[in-house]
Design a protein around this motif. Structure first.
Motif, PDB file in Angstrom:
ATOM      1  N   ARG A  75       3.607  -2.351  34.277  1.00  0.00           N
ATOM      2  CA  ARG A  75       4.049  -3.689  33.905  1.00  0.00           C
ATOM      3  C   ARG A  75       3.353  -4.126  32.632  1.00  0.00           C
ATOM      4  O   ARG A  75       2.208  -3.776  32.400  1.00  0.00           O
ATOM      5  CB  ARG A  75       3.725  -4.698  35.007  1.00  0.00           C
ATOM      6  N   GLY A  76       4.070  -4.896  31.836  1.00  0.00           N
ATOM      7  CA  GLY A  76       3.488  -5.387  30.596  1.00  0.00           C
ATOM      8  C   GLY A  76       3.482  -4.308  29.529  1.00  0.00           C
ATOM      9  O   GLY A  76       4.104  -3.255  29.673  1.00  0.00           O
ATOM     10  N   ARG A  77       2.763  -4.587  28.479  1.00  0.00           N
ATOM     11  CA  ARG A  77       2.706  -3.660  27.347  1.00  0.00           C
ATOM     12  C   ARG A  77       1.963  -2.387  27.745  1.00  0.00           C
ATOM     13  O   ARG A  77       0.904  -2.444  28.377  1.00  0.00           O
ATOM     14  CB  ARG A  77       2.010  -4.347  26.189  1.00  0.00           C
ATOM     15  N   ALA A  78       2.507  -1.256  27.348  1.00  0.00           N
ATOM     16  CA  ALA A  78       1.878   0.033  27.668  1.00  0.00           C
ATOM     17  C   ALA A  78       0.596   0.183  26.857  1.00  0.00           C
ATOM     18  O   ALA A  78       0.521  -0.237  25.704  1.00  0.00           O
ATOM     19  CB  ALA A  78       2.834   1.176  27.352  1.00  0.00           C
ATOM     20  N   PRO A  79      -0.420   0.795  27.457  1.00  0.00           N
ATOM     21  CA  PRO A  79      -1.676   1.004  26.734  1.00  0.00           C
ATOM     22  C   PRO A  79      -1.509   2.027  25.609  1.00  0.00           C
ATOM     23  O   PRO A  79      -0.576   2.832  25.608  1.00  0.00           O
ATOM     24  CB  PRO A  79      -2.635   1.502  27.812  1.00  0.00           C
ATOM     25  N   ARG A  80      -2.450   2.005  24.675  1.00  0.00           N
ATOM     26  CA  ARG A  80      -2.371   2.910  23.515  1.00  0.00           C
ATOM     27  C   ARG A  80      -2.360   4.377  23.918  1.00  0.00           C
ATOM     28  O   ARG A  80      -1.717   5.183  23.269  1.00  0.00           O
ATOM     29  CB  ARG A  80      -3.545   2.647  22.573  1.00  0.00           C
ATOM     30  N   TRP A  81      -3.091   4.726  24.959  1.00  0.00           N
ATOM     31  CA  TRP A  81      -3.165   6.132  25.330  1.00  0.00           C
ATOM     32  C   TRP A  81      -1.828   6.676  25.834  1.00  0.00           C
ATOM     33  O   TRP A  81      -1.659   7.884  25.939  1.00  0.00           O
ATOM     34  CB  TRP A  81      -4.287   6.389  26.337  1.00  0.00           C
ATOM     35  N   LEU A  82      -0.849   5.817  26.085  1.00  0.00           N
ATOM     36  CA  LEU A  82       0.478   6.264  26.489  1.00  0.00           C
ATOM     37  C   LEU A  82       1.483   6.270  25.347  1.00  0.00           C
ATOM     38  O   LEU A  82       2.607   6.718  25.513  1.00  0.00           O
ATOM     39  CB  LEU A  82       1.022   5.364  27.613  1.00  0.00           C
ATOM     40  N   LYS A  83       1.061   5.785  24.174  1.00  0.00           N
ATOM     41  CA  LYS A  83       1.983   5.695  23.039  1.00  0.00           C
ATOM     42  C   LYS A  83       2.471   7.092  22.656  1.00  0.00           C
ATOM     43  O   LYS A  83       1.685   8.013  22.477  1.00  0.00           O
ATOM     44  CB  LYS A  83       1.286   5.035  21.857  1.00  0.00           C
ATOM     45  N   ASP A  84       3.788   7.205  22.542  1.00  0.00           N
ATOM     46  CA  ASP A  84       4.450   8.468  22.150  1.00  0.00           C
ATOM     47  C   ASP A  84       4.120   9.614  23.093  1.00  0.00           C
ATOM     48  O   ASP A  84       4.043  10.771  22.678  1.00  0.00           O
ATOM     49  CB  ASP A  84       4.080   8.848  20.710  1.00  0.00           C
ATOM     50  N   GLN A  85       3.900   9.307  24.358  1.00  0.00           N
ATOM     51  CA  GLN A  85       3.595  10.337  25.352  1.00  0.00           C
ATOM     52  C   GLN A  85       4.691  10.359  26.415  1.00  0.00           C
ATOM     53  O   GLN A  85       5.396   9.382  26.625  1.00  0.00           O
ATOM     54  CB  GLN A  85       2.254  10.034  26.041  1.00  0.00           C
ATOM     55  N   ASP A  86       4.801  11.480  27.109  1.00  0.00           N
ATOM     56  CA  ASP A  86       5.714  11.596  28.239  1.00  0.00           C
ATOM     57  C   ASP A  86       5.033  10.943  29.443  1.00  0.00           C
ATOM     58  O   ASP A  86       3.983  11.410  29.906  1.00  0.00           O
ATOM     59  CB  ASP A  86       6.018  13.068  28.527  1.00  0.00           C
ATOM     60  N   LEU A  87       5.622   9.845  29.941  1.00  0.00           N
ATOM     61  CA  LEU A  87       5.008   9.099  31.044  1.00  0.00           C
ATOM     62  C   LEU A  87       4.789   9.962  32.283  1.00  0.00           C
ATOM     63  O   LEU A  87       3.816   9.779  33.010  1.00  0.00           O
ATOM     64  CB  LEU A  87       5.865   7.893  31.412  1.00  0.00           C
ATOM     65  N   GLU A  88       5.675  10.896  32.534  1.00  0.00           N
ATOM     66  CA  GLU A  88       5.568  11.716  33.748  1.00  0.00           C
ATOM     67  C   GLU A  88       4.278  12.528  33.771  1.00  0.00           C
ATOM     68  O   GLU A  88       3.768  12.841  34.862  1.00  0.00           O
ATOM     69  CB  GLU A  88       6.778  12.624  33.894  1.00  0.00           C
ATOM     70  N   ARG A  89       3.753  12.848  32.631  1.00  0.00           N
ATOM     71  CA  ARG A  89       2.474  13.588  32.585  1.00  0.00           C
ATOM     72  C   ARG A  89       1.343  12.785  33.183  1.00  0.00           C
ATOM     73  O   ARG A  89       0.355  13.344  33.679  1.00  0.00           O
ATOM     74  CB  ARG A  89       2.096  13.901  31.140  1.00  0.00           C
ATOM     75  N   PHE A  90       1.460  11.459  33.147  1.00  0.00           N
ATOM     76  CA  PHE A  90       0.373  10.588  33.568  1.00  0.00           C
ATOM     77  C   PHE A  90       0.655   9.893  34.911  1.00  0.00           C
ATOM     78  O   PHE A  90      -0.176   9.139  35.390  1.00  0.00           O
ATOM     79  CB  PHE A  90       0.111   9.528  32.490  1.00  0.00           C
ATOM     80  N   ARG A  91       1.815  10.148  35.507  1.00  0.00           N
ATOM     81  CA  ARG A  91       2.180   9.489  36.754  1.00  0.00           C
ATOM     82  C   ARG A  91       1.228   9.873  37.874  1.00  0.00           C
ATOM     83  O   ARG A  91       0.861  11.046  38.022  1.00  0.00           O
ATOM     84  CB  ARG A  91       3.616   9.820  37.156  1.00  0.00           C
ATOM     85  N   ILE A  92       0.821   8.882  38.638  1.00  0.00           N
ATOM     86  CA  ILE A  92      -0.067   9.106  39.790  1.00  0.00           C
ATOM     87  C   ILE A  92       0.819   9.509  40.961  1.00  0.00           C
ATOM     88  O   ILE A  92       1.730   8.783  41.346  1.00  0.00           O
ATOM     89  CB  ILE A  92      -0.871   7.844  40.134  1.00  0.00           C
ATOM     90  N   THR A  93       0.556  10.665  41.527  1.00  0.00           N
ATOM     91  CA  THR A  93       1.316  11.115  42.696  1.00  0.00           C
ATOM     92  C   THR A  93       0.457  10.959  43.916  1.00  0.00           C
ATOM     93  O   THR A  93      -0.760  11.146  43.879  1.00  0.00           O
ATOM     94  CB  THR A  93       1.750  12.583  42.541  1.00  0.00           C
ATOM     95  N   LYS A  94       1.078  10.614  44.996  1.00  0.00           N
ATOM     96  CA  LYS A  94       0.322  10.350  46.226  1.00  0.00           C
ATOM     97  C   LYS A  94       0.236  11.548  47.105  1.00  0.00           C
ATOM     98  O   LYS A  94       0.784  12.514  47.063  1.00  0.00           O
ATOM     99  CB  LYS A  94       0.963   9.180  46.986  1.00  0.00           C
TER     100      LYS A  94
END
Length: 94
Positions: A75-94
């Protein structure tokens, strides 16, 4: 120069008159609102609407930076460390 100073003095006087008029009219309107609330038994929700249920409730993080451990809920503005990155690489899996 004299005209300029005269206009500034008038402006200051008008600003004071405006502030006094606003204060007086706001007090009268507030009293009118209070009377209506008392007369009709309005609740805060009636006057201001219902609050969103999730307002102020923390949201579980969805993404984590493996280098720093920082998280982001999505939610809200994405942090800098996610800029131009594939979000799935950083997704938290349970």
């Amino acid at each position: 120069m004299e005209r300029y100073k005269n206009l500034l003095a008038q402006k200051e006087q008008l600003e004071k008159l405006i502030a006094e008029a606003r204060k007086k009219e706001a007090a009268a309107e507030l009293e009118r609102v209070r009377e209506a609330v008392a007369e009709f038994g309005f609740s805060p929700e009636d006057v201001f609407g219902k609050r969103r249920r999730d307002a102020g409730v923390p949201v579980a993080p969805k993404y984590r930076n493996p280098e720093t451990g920082e998280t982001w809920s999505g939610r809200g503005r994405a942090p800098r460390w996610l800029k131009d990155q594939d979000l799935e690489r950083f997704r938290i899996t349970k």
